[in-house]
Motif scaffolding. Structure first.
Motif, PDB file in Angstrom:
ATOM      1  N   ARG A 183       0.798  -1.227   0.000  1.00 18.77           N
ATOM      2  CA  ARG A 183       0.000   0.000   0.000  1.00 18.77           C
ATOM      3  C   ARG A 183       0.831   1.278   0.000  1.00 18.77           C
ATOM      4  O   ARG A 183       0.297   2.339  -0.350  1.00 18.77           O
ATOM      5  N   ARG A 184       2.092   1.195   0.377  1.00 16.93           N
ATOM      6  CA  ARG A 184       2.909   2.402   0.376  1.00 16.93           C
ATOM      7  C   ARG A 184       3.209   2.820  -1.057  1.00 16.93           C
ATOM      8  O   ARG A 184       3.835   2.090  -1.831  1.00 16.93           O
ATOM      9  N   ALA A 185       2.764   4.027  -1.407  1.00 15.75           N
ATOM     10  CA  ALA A 185       2.902   4.483  -2.780  1.00 15.75           C
ATOM     11  C   ALA A 185       4.353   4.738  -3.168  1.00 15.75           C
ATOM     12  O   ALA A 185       4.713   4.604  -4.336  1.00 15.75           O
ATOM     13  N   ASP A 186       5.213   5.104  -2.209  1.00 14.65           N
ATOM     14  CA  ASP A 186       6.604   5.346  -2.556  1.00 14.65           C
ATOM     15  C   ASP A 186       7.299   4.046  -2.967  1.00 14.65           C
ATOM     16  O   ASP A 186       8.141   4.042  -3.874  1.00 14.65           O
ATOM     17  N   TYR A 187       6.945   2.929  -2.322  1.00 16.65           N
ATOM     18  CA  TYR A 187       7.516   1.638  -2.719  1.00 16.65           C
ATOM     19  C   TYR A 187       6.984   1.210  -4.086  1.00 16.65           C
ATOM     20  O   TYR A 187       7.747   0.725  -4.931  1.00 16.65           O
ATOM     21  N   LEU A 188       5.697   1.411  -4.318  1.00 20.29           N
ATOM     22  CA  LEU A 188       5.121   1.051  -5.614  1.00 20.29           C
ATOM     23  C   LEU A 188       5.703   1.917  -6.731  1.00 20.29           C
ATOM     24  O   LEU A 188       5.911   1.435  -7.848  1.00 20.29           O
ATOM     25  N   ALA A 189       5.975   3.174  -6.434  1.00 20.37           N
ATOM     26  CA  ALA A 189       6.595   4.044  -7.432  1.00 20.37           C
ATOM     27  C   ALA A 189       8.009   3.571  -7.770  1.00 20.37           C
ATOM     28  O   ALA A 189       8.420   3.570  -8.936  1.00 20.37           O
ATOM     29  N   ALA A 190       8.765   3.157  -6.755  1.00 20.27           N
ATOM     30  CA  ALA A 190      10.118   2.654  -7.001  1.00 20.27           C
ATOM     31  C   ALA A 190      10.083   1.381  -7.841  1.00 20.27           C
ATOM     32  O   ALA A 190      10.906   1.194  -8.751  1.00 20.27           O
ATOM     33  N   ARG A 191       9.129   0.509  -7.563  1.00 21.54           N
ATOM     34  CA  ARG A 191       9.009  -0.708  -8.357  1.00 21.54           C
ATOM     35  C   ARG A 191       8.614  -0.398  -9.802  1.00 21.54           C
ATOM     36  O   ARG A 191       9.134  -1.003 -10.743  1.00 21.54           O
ATOM     37  N   ARG A 192       7.710   0.556  -9.961  1.00 21.20           N
ATOM     38  CA  ARG A 192       7.267   0.910 -11.315  1.00 21.20           C
ATOM     39  C   ARG A 192       8.403   1.519 -12.116  1.00 21.20           C
ATOM     40  O   ARG A 192       8.517   1.274 -13.331  1.00 21.20           O
ATOM     41  N   ARG A 193       9.261   2.277 -11.483  1.00 24.62           N
ATOM     42  CA  ARG A 193      10.379   2.871 -12.213  1.00 24.62           C
ATOM     43  C   ARG A 193      11.412   1.807 -12.582  1.00 24.62           C
ATOM     44  O   ARG A 193      12.089   1.931 -13.606  1.00 24.62           O
ATOM     45  N   THR A 194      11.544   0.776 -11.788  1.00 25.77           N
ATOM     46  CA  THR A 194      12.410  -0.334 -12.183  1.00 25.77           C
ATOM     47  C   THR A 194      11.877  -0.998 -13.447  1.00 25.77           C
ATOM     48  O   THR A 194      12.641  -1.319 -14.367  1.00 25.77           O
ATOM     49  N   GLU A 195      10.569  -1.190 -13.511  1.00 25.73           N
ATOM     50  CA  GLU A 195       9.966  -1.747 -14.726  1.00 25.73           C
ATOM     51  C   GLU A 195      10.145  -0.794 -15.903  1.00 25.73           C
ATOM     52  O   GLU A 195      10.333  -1.236 -17.054  1.00 25.73           O
ATOM     53  N   GLU A 196      10.090   0.499 -15.626  1.00 26.93           N
ATOM     54  CA  GLU A 196      10.280   1.494 -16.680  1.00 26.93           C
ATOM     55  C   GLU A 196      11.668   1.381 -17.309  1.00 26.93           C
ATOM     56  O   GLU A 196      11.811   1.345 -18.541  1.00 26.93           O
ATOM     57  N   TYR A 197      12.697   1.300 -16.491  1.00 33.08           N
ATOM     58  CA  TYR A 197      14.050   1.218 -17.017  1.00 33.08           C
ATOM     59  C   TYR A 197      14.314  -0.139 -17.660  1.00 33.08           C
ATOM     60  O   TYR A 197      15.113  -0.242 -18.598  1.00 33.08           O
ATOM     61  N   SER A 198      13.636  -1.164 -17.193  1.00 33.73           N
ATOM     62  CA  SER A 198      13.756  -2.469 -17.856  1.00 33.73           C
ATOM     63  C   SER A 198      13.173  -2.405 -19.260  1.00 33.73           C
ATOM     64  O   SER A 198      13.719  -2.998 -20.201  1.00 33.73           O
ATOM     65  N   ALA A 199      12.055  -1.678 -19.412  1.00 40.44           N
ATOM     66  CA  ALA A 199      11.464  -1.515 -20.741  1.00 40.44           C
ATOM     67  C   ALA A 199      12.386  -0.715 -21.657  1.00 40.44           C
ATOM     68  O   ALA A 199      12.540  -1.037 -22.844  1.00 40.44           O
ATOM     69  N   LEU A 200      13.020   0.316 -21.118  1.00 37.61           N
ATOM     70  CA  LEU A 200      13.967   1.093 -21.930  1.00 37.61           C
ATOM     71  C   LEU A 200      15.163   0.244 -22.330  1.00 37.61           C
ATOM     72  O   LEU A 200      15.690   0.390 -23.448  1.00 37.61           O
ATOM     73  N   LEU A 201      15.587  -0.636 -21.446  1.00 36.91           N
ATOM     74  CA  LEU A 201      16.752  -1.468 -21.739  1.00 36.91           C
ATOM     75  C   LEU A 201      16.484  -2.394 -22.914  1.00 36.91           C
ATOM     76  O   LEU A 201      17.393  -2.683 -23.698  1.00 36.91           O
ATOM     77  N   VAL A 202      15.252  -2.859 -23.058  1.00 36.82           N
ATOM     78  CA  VAL A 202      14.916  -3.711 -24.216  1.00 36.82           C
ATOM     79  C   VAL A 202      15.143  -2.940 -25.505  1.00 36.82           C
ATOM     80  O   VAL A 202      15.696  -3.468 -26.479  1.00 36.82           O
ATOM     81  N   GLY A 203      14.728  -1.672 -25.512  1.00 38.19           N
ATOM     82  CA  GLY A 203      14.897  -0.874 -26.728  1.00 38.19           C
ATOM     83  C   GLY A 203      16.344  -0.580 -27.062  1.00 38.19           C
ATOM     84  O   GLY A 203      16.758  -0.691 -28.214  1.00 38.19           O
ATOM     85  N   VAL A 204      17.157  -0.222 -26.072  1.00 37.09           N
ATOM     86  CA  VAL A 204      18.546   0.127 -26.367  1.00 37.09           C
ATOM     87  C   VAL A 204      19.362  -1.120 -26.725  1.00 37.09           C
ATOM     88  O   VAL A 204      20.296  -1.044 -27.533  1.00 37.09           O
ATOM     89  N   ARG A 205      19.053  -2.247 -26.141  1.00 35.01           N
ATOM     90  CA  ARG A 205      19.750  -3.474 -26.518  1.00 35.01           C
ATOM     91  C   ARG A 205      19.425  -3.884 -27.947  1.00 35.01           C
ATOM     92  O   ARG A 205      20.264  -4.445 -28.648  1.00 35.01           O
ATOM     93  N   ASN A 206      18.212  -3.581 -28.351  1.00 40.03           N
ATOM     94  CA  ASN A 206      17.846  -3.903 -29.734  1.00 40.03           C
ATOM     95  C   ASN A 206      18.652  -3.080 -30.726  1.00 40.03           C
ATOM     96  O   ASN A 206      18.919  -3.538 -31.856  1.00 40.03           O
ATOM     97  N   GLN A 207      19.064  -1.882 -30.316  1.00 38.50           N
ATOM     98  CA  GLN A 207      19.846  -1.033 -31.221  1.00 38.50           C
ATOM     99  C   GLN A 207      21.255  -1.561 -31.439  1.00 38.50           C
ATOM    100  O   GLN A 207      21.953  -1.111 -32.352  1.00 38.50           O
ATOM    101  N   LEU A 208      21.694  -2.520 -30.645  1.00 39.83           N
ATOM    102  CA  LEU A 208      23.007  -3.134 -30.842  1.00 39.83           C
ATOM    103  C   LEU A 208      23.003  -4.143 -31.986  1.00 39.83           C
ATOM    104  O   LEU A 208      24.066  -4.517 -32.489  1.00 39.83           O
ATOM    105  N   LYS A 209      21.842  -4.568 -32.414  1.00 42.70           N
ATOM    106  CA  LYS A 209      21.753  -5.571 -33.476  1.00 42.70           C
ATOM    107  C   LYS A 209      21.984  -4.937 -34.844  1.00 42.70           C
ATOM    108  O   LYS A 209      21.765  -3.743 -35.030  1.00 42.70           O
ATOM    109  N   PRO A 210      22.436  -5.720 -35.809  1.00 39.44           N
ATOM    110  CA  PRO A 210      22.562  -5.189 -37.171  1.00 39.44           C
ATOM    111  C   PRO A 210      21.197  -4.831 -37.744  1.00 39.44           C
ATOM    112  O   PRO A 210      20.159  -5.333 -37.304  1.00 39.44           O
ATOM    113  N   GLN A 211      21.225  -3.950 -38.745  1.00 40.09           N
ATOM    114  CA  GLN A 211      19.992  -3.572 -39.430  1.00 40.09           C
ATOM    115  C   GLN A 211      19.780  -4.529 -40.600  1.00 40.09           C
ATOM    116  O   GLN A 211      20.469  -4.462 -41.617  1.00 40.09           O
ATOM    117  N   LEU A 212      18.844  -5.444 -40.456  1.00 37.60           N
ATOM    118  CA  LEU A 212      18.513  -6.397 -41.509  1.00 37.60           C
ATOM    119  C   LEU A 212      17.028  -6.312 -41.759  1.00 37.60           C
ATOM    120  O   LEU A 212      16.221  -6.662 -40.896  1.00 37.60           O
TER     121      LEU A 212
END
Length: 386
Positions: free
Chosen positions: A179-208
């Motif tokens: 129920r603590r919103a500060d803990y839920l916010a911290a967890r949500r931001r971890t998911e946010e950066y995990s989503a960004l990491l998927v995109g930047v890792r994809n940019q390491l692949k060749p363009q085919l």
């Protein structure tokens, strides 16, 4: 072609489809920025909810401090009245040569000290009133209009102590982490950066890319202006279909690697923050629970001390009326009673604030995912949510 009647107009229409096979493939990679932005909106909503809970707890504490300041004035005013009555009694007894006339000076000084204490207490009321107005967030024109407090303190004498055994504390902590919103916010931001990491890792692949194109061509002989675009619909040839692969790959791709390192570092920080927030929440819950029970016991004992010293003061005044008591004993007992009475008021406000802090620590003021809410009055009197 304006002078050549046999001029040619040619045109072609085609549609090309590009299908990413490596870089840019998949919604998680292409829309990572959008997905992360949505998660940041959720986290900001949790931040707002936590800030609202903090303001509620701070406002409750400011109200109890205001109430305590008003009650303290009553204690000092009653002491001032007793000081005035004592001065009259001393003058009467001194006139009858029952006590030395020098005691009159002591009685006058005592009354002056009581009056000064009452004036200081009244100033403290104004300061507490303004602190409450600021905590409530009211407009500038309403700040001087804050009324006197009317809601009573929570009664620690009738409240059951909250369990503080390890099982109960673990249950409070689990509740806080849901129920603590500060803990839920911290967890949500971890998911946010995990989503960004998927995109930047994809940019390491060749363009085919797989390419597929389909279209047709047309031809028309004419030089008139209205015939220039007629070839799109006249003398059409057969359809044209082409396909192929497009491959691109930078030798080092340092920009993408730098982005990956940056997002990974931010994600690691967010994960560490989750652990830090969780540990602080757990510590706050334990401290708030123990403090709640301690403040209740403190209030019970402070109430006993205040009542006993008041009885002792009445006894000393009666002894002096009978001529067997001393002026010094009255003053000493008066000081002890005032100190005990003020301690009782502070203990009442402390217990009420402890209830507010326990509610804040366990996250039971508000629901973390609802933008518009109301807080029931019982939340300031019952430490455990029903």
């Amino acid at each position: 072609n304006l002078t050549n009647q046999t001029g040619l107009n040619t045109s072609s229409v085609s549609v090309q489809v590009t299908l990413p096979l490596l870089r840019g493939r998949g919604r998680a990679a292409v829309a990572s920025q959008e997905i992360a932005a949505g998660m940041e909106v959720d986290a900001a909503g949790y931040d707002l909810s936590q800030e609202a809970s903090n303001l509620i707890a701070n406002t409750a504490a400011a109200y109890w401090n205001y109430r305590a300041a008003v009650d303290s004035v009553k204690i000092y005013a009653e002491s001032e009245q007793r000081g005035a009555a004592l001065l009259d009694a001393v003058k009467t007894m001194a006139s009858a040569d029952i006590i030395p006339r020098a005691e009159i000076d002591n009685a006058v000084a005592n009354l002056a000290a009581r009056t000064a204490s009452r004036v200081t207490a009244e100033q403290n009321v104004v300061q507490a009133q303004q602190a409450l107005a600021i905590a409530m967030g009211i407009g500038p024109e309403q700040i001087p209009l804050v009324p006197a407090p009317v809601d009573p303190y929570p009664d620690a004498g009738t409240a059951q102590p909250v369990p503080t055994n390890p099982a109960a504390l673990s249950a409070y902590i689990r509740q806080a982490l849901t129920r603590r919103a500060d803990y839920l916010a911290a967890r949500r931001r971890t998911e946010e950066y995990s989503a960004l990491l998927v995109g930047v890792r994809n940019q390491l692949k060749p363009q085919l890319n797989g390419l597929f194109s389909m279209g047709y061509s047309g031809l028309q002989q004419a030089t008139r202006f209205d015939k220039y675009f007629g070839s799109v619909f006249q003398h059409l040839g057969g359809p044209t279909i082409t396909g192929g692969l497009e491959y691109q790959f930078p030798l080092q791709n340092r920009f993408a690697r730098g982005q990956q390192m940056q997002v990974e570092a931010t994600l690691h920080q967010a994960q560490l923050r989750i652990n830090d927030v969780a540990r602080n929440i757990a510590s706050n819950v334990v401290t708030a629970a123990v403090s709640l029970n301690s403040s209740a016991l403190t209030l019970i004992e402070a109430r006993k001390a205040s009542s006993s010293f008041l009885s002792a003061l009445d006894g000393e005044r009666e002894k002096m009326r009978l001529g067997v008591g001393s002026f010094l004993d009255i003053l000493q007992t008066e000081d002890r009673y005032i100190s005990a009475a003020l301690n009782e008021i502070a203990a009442r406000a402390g217990y009420a604030t402890a209830v507010a802090n326990f509610r804040l620590a366990t996250g039971t003021y508000l629901q973390p995912d609802q933008p518009v809410q109301a807080v029931d009055r019982s939340a300031f009197y019952m430490p455990l949510a029903q």
